[in-house]
Design a protein around this motif. Structure first.
Motif, PDB file in Angstrom:
ATOM      1  N   ARG A 222      -2.250   1.161   7.378  1.00 33.05           N
ATOM      2  CA  ARG A 222      -2.528   0.649   6.040  1.00 33.05           C
ATOM      3  C   ARG A 222      -1.401   0.944   5.061  1.00 33.05           C
ATOM      4  N   ILE A 223      -0.472   1.837   5.409  1.00 30.12           N
ATOM      5  CA  ILE A 223       0.524   2.330   4.451  1.00 30.12           C
ATOM      6  C   ILE A 223       1.871   1.662   4.707  1.00 30.12           C
TER       7      ILE A 223
ATOM      8  N   ASN B 107       0.861  -1.184   0.000  1.00 28.26           N
ATOM      9  CA  ASN B 107       0.000   0.000   0.000  1.00 28.26           C
ATOM     10  C   ASN B 107       0.898   1.234   0.000  1.00 28.26           C
TER      11      ASN B 107
ATOM     12  N   TYR C 135      -0.418  -2.172  -7.159  1.00 30.16           N
ATOM     13  CA  TYR C 135      -0.263  -1.564  -5.850  1.00 30.16           C
ATOM     14  C   TYR C 135      -1.551  -0.855  -5.436  1.00 30.16           C
ATOM     15  N   GLN C 136      -1.792  -0.782  -4.110  1.00 36.77           N
ATOM     16  CA  GLN C 136      -2.893   0.009  -3.574  1.00 36.77           C
ATOM     17  C   GLN C 136      -2.355   1.426  -3.331  1.00 36.77           C
TER      18      GLN C 136
END
Length: 668
Positions: free
Chosen positions: A592-593, A548, A571-572
């Motif tokens: 989340r990152i 992410n 990729y997100q």
């Protein structure tokens, strides 16, 4: 004749007068003597000089009225007073020696100067001579003398001596000459400078024509004529005097007329000061000022060029990104595939052009390592020489040249550019002279260049070409300045040379004259243990897990195209438009990152500040810094300060992006 007459009565025995009786004496000689004595007395008593007589012990036995008046004593006070009571012990010894000499040889003394005190303790400067007084038997019984008050004359002489000492001991030239050029007066400074005496100048008529060149003498003649014609003094500053047999000097001088009591001009009075040292210092200061102005000018141009390159790279990033996206969607057999590859190639050419601008702006990427410049210059000149058979290359390298820390590839570019530039100035063939040496640069020399003094190496490249005029020489390091015809070059060769040398904390100077060739001198700091650094090790292990990414850039075109590329690669992606938004977004989504791709230059909060704030939230977060500038300068500072794991220079292609993400995510 003169007589003394005596008359008496004759009387009879009764006492009655019967007649007269008289006798006379001739006194003519005595009368004349008395008259002469009176004349001497009146002379002595009425002259302004002091007359005195002393016994052998020095006691006054006679003084005239002038002595009484001069010293403030009455005649009765004077008589019996010893001369030694009226003067200092030192002067008394001097007078005793005088009288003793007169007594021993019997001759009148020479004039002697001495000081004496008046009754009210005023000091008078006197001048006297003394002789012996003899008795009738020829024995000395005392001294006789006349003293003259020379106090005023003494003051005038002392004043004149003071002026003379002043003129002879000042460091200026002072002299006077008549209307025909004959010297009337010259002080010691003038006489010593020319190695002559005043008598030589006056007797032989020696003047400035004997020493100066004809050109300077003619200038002086004209100045004297102007002063005589107008009657006004003339002041000259930084006037160059060139001599027949010595180095020229610069003087500040003032020339005025000398006039007699009727205001008629009789000559010239000149005062001159040697300002050669000051002139040289002023010239050096002006050169230094010009260097600083030129350096500041080039620095400003470099800042502008770097900004243009940065913005242009952002534009190229958009073109490159969309081209890459289209190439991802079409097959090589598609009719537009080749056109898109050509666009991608042109983007690369544009990126190469901006690299030269960034090099000029000292924002290029350098692969620094210990380098022997003798070897590098030999290698580069050999490569160049193989293509230019009509140019002879002469080499003179210093033994044991100090090593420097440099990017060899960039340095090869520097010297190839200089060699090409030299060859274009020698269209019919010629010679290039290469020289290296170790030098020490002091603080005064490096001051206008904003670098440290100390050990440097110097590489000189000299050609025998057509040379340049001053106007051209002042602009040769500017981007896009060229003397070539339109379409024959963009003018970035010497600009990139300047940028690379400056990027290596060095100096480049150019010396050239039209028709006399050109010399470039390059100074580069010698290697020390303190200026080495290690490049971060690179790894290319593939990443297999889902990632992410927080993508941060203030340019929406770049976030759109890069975000789309990342998404297409699997990729997100979370987008943030600016540093402040990036910090807020990361704080909300930190779990989340996995990776942050951060632009360096943004208006609200720069990439460096945003990275520090994100690192404060999570010190372990992986970050890639992006910029239209390259890794040197601000980017390297941010990377080292904030512990950034990777750097990408815009514009980048898809495979470069994938490699950098893999490299960063697999780093420890």
């Amino acid at each position: 004749d003169y007589y003394d007459i005596n008359i008496s009565l004759i009387r009879d025995e009764e006492g009655k007068p019967t007649g007269f009786r008289s006798f006379s004496r001739d006194v003519t000689e005595r009368f004349k003597t008395e008259q002469e004595r009176e004349r001497y007395r009146e002379f002595i008593e009425n002259i302004d000089d002091g007359c005195y007589e002393q016994d052998l012990q020095g006691n006054y036995t006679f003084v005239n009225e002038a002595a009484c008046r001069r010293f403030g004593y009455t005649r009765d006070e004077f008589i019996g007073m010893n001369y030694s009571t009226m003067m200092s012990q030192e002067t008394a010894k001097k007078m005793f020696a005088l009288f003793n000499e007169v007594y021993r040889n019997g001759r009148t003394s020479d004039l002697i100067d001495f000081e004496i005190f008046t009754k009210n303790k005023k000091i008078l400067h006197m001048q006297t001579m003394a002789s012996l007084i003899w008795d009738h038997e020829g024995n000395p019984i005392g001294f006789r003398g006349i003293s003259r008050d020379v106090t005023e004359r003494f003051k005038m002489e002392k004043e004149q001596e003071r002026y003379r000492n002043f003129l002879d001991n000042i460091n200026d030239f002072c002299f006077e000459r008549d209307l025909n050029g004959k010297m009337i007066f010259a002080n010691e400074k003038w006489l010593k400078f020319f190695g002559i005496t005043l008598e030589q100048t006056q007797q032989g008529g020696m003047g400035y024509h004997n020493f100066l060149t004809r050109e300077t003498a003619d200038k002086y003649d004209q100045i004297y004529m102007d002063v005589y014609r107008t009657g006004n003094p003339v002041d000259l500053y930084n006037f160059e005097m060139t001599f027949q047999d010595r180095e020229s000097i610069y003087i500040d001088t003032s020339i005025s007329l000398i006039r007699d009591e009727n205001a008629k001009p009789t000559g010239f009075r000149v005062i001159a000061r040697d300002v050669t040292r000051r002139k040289k210092m002023e010239d050096e200061r002006e050169k230094l000022r010009e260097k600083i102005v030129q350096s500041e000018k080039l620095e400003s141009i470099g800042t502008l060029a770097g900004g243009i390159a940065h913005d242009f790279n952002n534009l190229l990033m958009g073109i490159q990104g969309y081209t890459s996206l289209m190439l991802m969607d079409i097959d090589p057999s598609h009719p537009f595939y080749e056109q898109l590859k050509i666009i991608e190639s042109q983007v690369k050419n544009g990126a190469d052009l901006t690299k030269q601008l960034l090099g000029y702006a000292r924002r290029g990427r350098y692969e620094m390592k210990a380098t022997n410049m003798n070897d590098l210059v030999k290698k580069t000149s050999y490569m160049f020489g193989r293509t230019k058979k009509d140019i002879r290359i002469h080499q003179n390298y210093a033994d044991e040249l100090w090593e420097i820390e440099a990017d060899p590839g960039q340095m090869e570019q520097v010297f190839l550019n200089l060699f090409v530039n030299a060859s274009e100035a020698m269209s019919g063939g010629g010679a290039i002279h290469l020289q290296s040496e170790n030098v020490m640069l002091d603080e005064q020399y490096v001051k206008p260049h904003d670098i440290e003094p100390g050990r440097y190496i110097k590489i000189s490249v000299t050609d025998t070409g057509v040379g340049m005029d001053e106007k051209t020489r002042e602009r040769i390091f500017e981007p896009f300045f060229t003397t070539k015809d339109m379409g024959k070059g963009v003018g970035l060769g010497l600009a990139s040379v300047y940028g690379i040398v400056k990027g290596h904390r060095g100096i480049i100077n150019c010396y050239s004259e039209k028709g006399h060739g050109t010399t470039f001198n390059i100074y580069l700091p010698a290697l020390t243990e303190n200026n080495k650094f290690d490049e971060q090790a690179e790894t290319n292990t593939m990443v297999n897990k889902q990632i992410n990414i927080l993508l941060v850039d203030d340019e929406r075109t770049i976030t759109d195209v890069t975000g789309t590329m990342l998404a297409r690669l699997g990729y997100q992606v979370i987008i943030a438009h600016g540093g402040q938004e990036a910090v807020l977004t990361y704080r909300v989504n930190r779990d989340r990152i996995d990776l942050v791709i951060m632009d360096m230059i943004m208006p609200d909060m720069g990439g460096g500040d945003a990275i520090e704030k994100i690192k404060a939230i999570n010190p372990e977060i992986k970050i890639i810094l992006c910029s239209g500038y390259s890794i040197n300068g601000m980017a390297r500072e941010i990377i080292e300060r904030a512990g950034v794991q990777g750097f990408l220079q815009k514009p980048f292609q898809v495979d470069q992006l994938i490699d950098k993400i893999n490299e960063v995510m697999t780093s420890s």
